[in-house]
Design an enzyme around this catalytic site. Structure first.
Site, mmCIF file in Angstrom:
data_model
loop_
_atom_site.group_PDB
_atom_site.id
_atom_site.type_symbol
_atom_site.label_atom_id
_atom_site.label_comp_id
_atom_site.label_asym_id
_atom_site.label_seq_id
_atom_site.Cartn_x
_atom_site.Cartn_y
_atom_site.Cartn_z
ATOM 1 C CB CYS A 123 -1.247 0.029 1.176
ATOM 2 S SG CYS A 123 -2.319 1.346 1.059
ATOM 3 C CG HIS A 175 -3.683 -3.128 3.726
ATOM 4 N ND1 HIS A 175 -2.623 -2.669 4.611
ATOM 5 C CD2 HIS A 175 -4.320 -1.907 3.301
ATOM 6 C CE1 HIS A 175 -2.363 -1.576 4.286
ATOM 7 N NE2 HIS A 175 -3.480 -1.390 3.814
#
Length: 769
Positions: free
Chosen positions: A592, A704
């Site tokens: 991310c 994630h």
């Protein structure tokens, strides 16, 4: 009269429900075109007319015939039942008439939903959504999204085409979707052949809809959270007049909801932060589920570094997602209606019912809190209506007297839910008796009266040593201690920055060493918990550049502020150290925000994170990121692309995880996509994600939870071990989330006096008290 085409809605059936305008349009027409079944409803209007009729599934043919007849100089009426503009012939006619010179007039009629509503009472007095369950022309996934949206927004929902011989599952799926948002006792009306011969009207509820008789001739109306059944058995959705204009003149039976058991709730508060409220709440949720309660978790406001994504794409605190799993439920935004994600430059990002509403400084948010609390009340009402018991979790200490006026999370929530309070205190940090007494002493009398018991958590040693202290505080405060919970090491995801500060690397002699940068604003560090629990792996959170030496893999994690953390790591000397580590043959991964940092450039034209419009990245991946004003939050499934064969992820089959990011990243010619996403939230997808460098030693992704799946995790570790020539260690016993939650529940059952709690909650539905 010139040639013309009337598209006429003839209403639900009988002549008494046809409008004068519709009658006049048919009377003026020489030709009447329509579906044979509908034409049979108006025989008296067809006398002396040329009639062109056809059967089911011939809508296009009928429209073309009507347009051709009108183009030939005739006056034509094309009839629909109900209203021609509501699932009728008006839209198709205008589509087919593109480029035609035929004059077309749409003549309205009484729609089926209006007719059904009239037969049921007044169910549509407030905002409502009309949805067809037929997937003949609309993909079911789109229909499902619309049901989810209407359910979440508390619309009254009217369902056309609910069921047919060939479509038998859609109505039940729609019912299950709406049950996520409203009570099983929500009134439901089913009208078959509204205002026609053979009419039938049934009033049931959302639970009873599952076994009700429904077909294509039925229209189903499902109430919202305020819909009720009056004394005469009619459905009524109040508009809001009662209580504002004439509450003194209305009969109580007409405004009171149907009798049902009041919502039951339990509030878990603490003497401070990190005392174990989240874990105790999860354990109590699992205990209640195992004892037969329909239970759900709730936290009015959460401030968390680690968040989770719901199946519908909303964002909530990870603790509430864990508690939902303990209840056997999918996570839902109503479980955590207010989420604050700290951002040092702009305060906190404020997420309301799963969606960000902006960044706010402390004073701004205090001014906004009453609006936030309105959403808290709204979410709790839905959750409480749909479940027997709601277990609420507080935040920090329940006795923060300087914040009492701004409180929406602690005792104000307990009062809203009329919930007894369990006070959790942490003995591991010392001063537990002072913390308990001090907390209770600072409460106002009404607040203190809610506290039904104290739980002393994280005890190590002989519990009998506490007996004199427990007797003293019980005598002084008049509140019983319901249990002393021994410390238990659990493999459960955490969300608090304090938990990250406690993490200590466990040396793995001769094993792998994986390093994660301890960014100042790190988020979702639970991504790496599965690696930490693997045998033969030492996971280290890195504080200095010197710690990069000897790593088998360096990971740049997610962050709440990519630009600020990128600046910070450069100031600490990590920028040069990361380049040197890679140049020496090291492998680097970014998740991310860490993925964004690895690129060449980060642009922020809208000031989402920073006042700086552009920042240079670390340049290890040929990608560029632009920060956008909207956030992507999705659960995802995907597969590895060919470029992954050059990375340490080679060998994994499918991948799964979730996205939470504000940026959009584009690849340059020297980067290859890592993943193909095939599902995003509830929709199918065909998108690339991530990037791989030309040498395969640097890769990044927005996903994630990538290492949660054993296949992806083992593929990564096997590649790292092969590079080092290490043999795989003996596998550690597998530990599933469900098994850990059951272990937690067993532990609490053994050390907590549950009888006072269960007595306050009452027996689960269907179980004798």
């Amino acid at each position: 009269m010139n040639a013309k085409l009337y598209v006429v809605g003839i209403g639900p059936g009988g002549a008494e429900h046809i409008t004068p305008a519709a009658t006049a349009a048919i009377a003026a027409s020489a030709v009447v075109v329509g579906y044979a079944t509908y034409l049979e409803l108006i025989p008296e209007l067809l006398v002396g007319k040329e009639v062109v009729s056809s059967g089911m599934m011939k809508e296009v043919e009928r429209c073309r015939q009507a347009l051709e007849l009108a183009a030939g100089g005739r006056i034509v009426a094309l009839v629909s039942s109900g209203d021609a503009g509501v699932y009728g012939m008006a839209g198709l006619t205008l589509e087919l008439a593109a480029g035609s010179t035929v004059e077309i007039e749409i003549v309205p009629g009484i729609s089926a939903v209006q007719a059904a509503a009239a037969r049921l009472g007044a169910p549509l007095m407030h905002d409502f959504a009309v949805i067809s369950l037929s997937d003949l022309l609309t993909p079911w996934e789109l229909i499902r999204r619309r049901l989810l949206a209407a359910g979440a927004a508390d619309f009254v929902v009217a369902l056309y085409n609910p069921k047919s011989k060939g479509r038998v599952t859609q109505l039940e799926e729609a019912r299950q979707i709406l049950l996520r948002h409203r009570s099983p006792q929500t009134p439901v009306g089913i009208v078959r052949n509204a205002c026609r011969p053979g009419e039938s009207v049934v009033v049931t509820d959302l639970q009873g809809l599952g076994s009700a008789s429904v077909d294509m001739l039925s229209l189903v109306i499902i109430g919202n959270s305020s819909t009720r059944i009056d004394a005469q058995g009619r459905m009524l959705t109040p508009r809001g007049y009662a209580g504002k204009y004439f509450s003194d003149r209305i009969q109580q039976s007409e405004v009171s909801p149907p009798e049902k058991a009041p919502g039951r709730a339990l509030f878990v508060g603490g003497t401070g932060s990190d005392v174990g409220k989240s874990v105790i709440t999860a354990g109590l949720c699992r205990i209640l589920k195992r004892r037969g309660y329909a239970v759900a978790p709730f936290k009015a406001q959460n401030m968390a570094l680690n968040s989770a994504v719901t199946p519908e794409g909303g964002e909530i605190g990870r603790a509430q997602a864990l508690q939902a799993a303990a209840c056997g439920l999918a996570a839902h935004t109503d479980m955590n209606p207010v989420l604050l994600k700290p951002n040092s430059e702009t305060g906190s990002q404020v997420v309301i019912q799963g969606r960000p509403v902006g960044n706010m400084a402390v004073r701004e948010y205090h001014a906004y809190k009453e609006q936030a609390f309105a959403k808290v009340q709204e979410s709790f009402a839905r959750l409480s209506a749909a479940h027997e018991v709601v277990v609420l979790e507080g935040a920090g200490s329940i006795a923060e007297i300087n914040l009492r006026e701004q409180d929406i999370t602690n005792l104000r929530s307990a009062e809203m839910a009329d919930a007894p309070v369990l006070l959790v205190a942490d003995i591991d940090r010392g001063g537990v008796f002072a913390a308990i007494v001090g907390t209770l002493e600072l409460l106002q009398p009404a607040e203190r009266a809610r506290v039904m018991g104290v739980v002393i958590n994280k005890f190590r040693g002989d519990a009998s040593l506490l007996e004199s202290g427990i007797r003293a505080i019980e005598a002084r405060c008049g509140v019983p201690v319901l249990g002393v919970i021994p410390y238990l090491k659990l493999h459960l995801p955490e969300e608090d920055s304090l938990a990250l500060a406690r993490k200590q690397a466990l040396p793995a002699a001769g094993g792998l060493r994986i390093g994660v940068l301890r960014l100042e604003r790190i988020s979702n560090y639970t991504d790496f918990d599965p690696l930490e629990q693997e045998a033969g792996v030492e996971l280290v959170y890195l504080d200095t550049p010197e710690q990069l030496e000897g790593l088998d893999l360096l990971i740049l994690p997610g962050t709440k502020s990519t630009v600020a953390d990128l600046d910070s790591l450069r100031q600490q000397g990590f920028g040069r150290a990361i380049h040197d580590y890679h140049a020496a043959g090291g492998w680097v991964a970014g998740i991310c925000g860490g993925f964004q940092m690895l690129g060449k450039r980060i642009s922020d034209p809208h000031g989402v994170e920073s006042s700086r419009e552009e920042v240079e990245g670390l340049g290890l991946l040929d990608v560029e990121t632009v920060m956008l004003e909207f956030k992507q939050t999705h659960e995802v499934d995907g597969s590895l692309l060919p470029a992954a064969s050059d990375t340490a992820l080679a060998g994994a089959d499918g991948v799964a995880g979730y996205e939470i990011h504000m940026g959009e990243t584009t690849l340059g010619p020297l980067a290859r996509p890592l993943l193909r996403l095939v599902r995003r939230s509830i929709r199918g997808a065909d998108l690339f994600d991530g990037a791989v460098s030309t040498d395969g030693r640097v890769w990044g992704t927005y996903l994630h939870g990538l290492f949660d799946r054993p296949e992806a995790r083992q593929a990564l570790l096997a590649a790292l071990r092969q590079r080092r020539g290490l043999a795989a260690p003996a596998p550690a016993p597998a530990s599933t989330l469900d098994a850990e939650l059951d272990r937690l529940a067993d532990h609490l059952e053994a050390h907590l006096d549950l009888e006072p709690i269960l007595a306050r909650l009452g027996a689960p539905k269907g179980v004798p008290a």
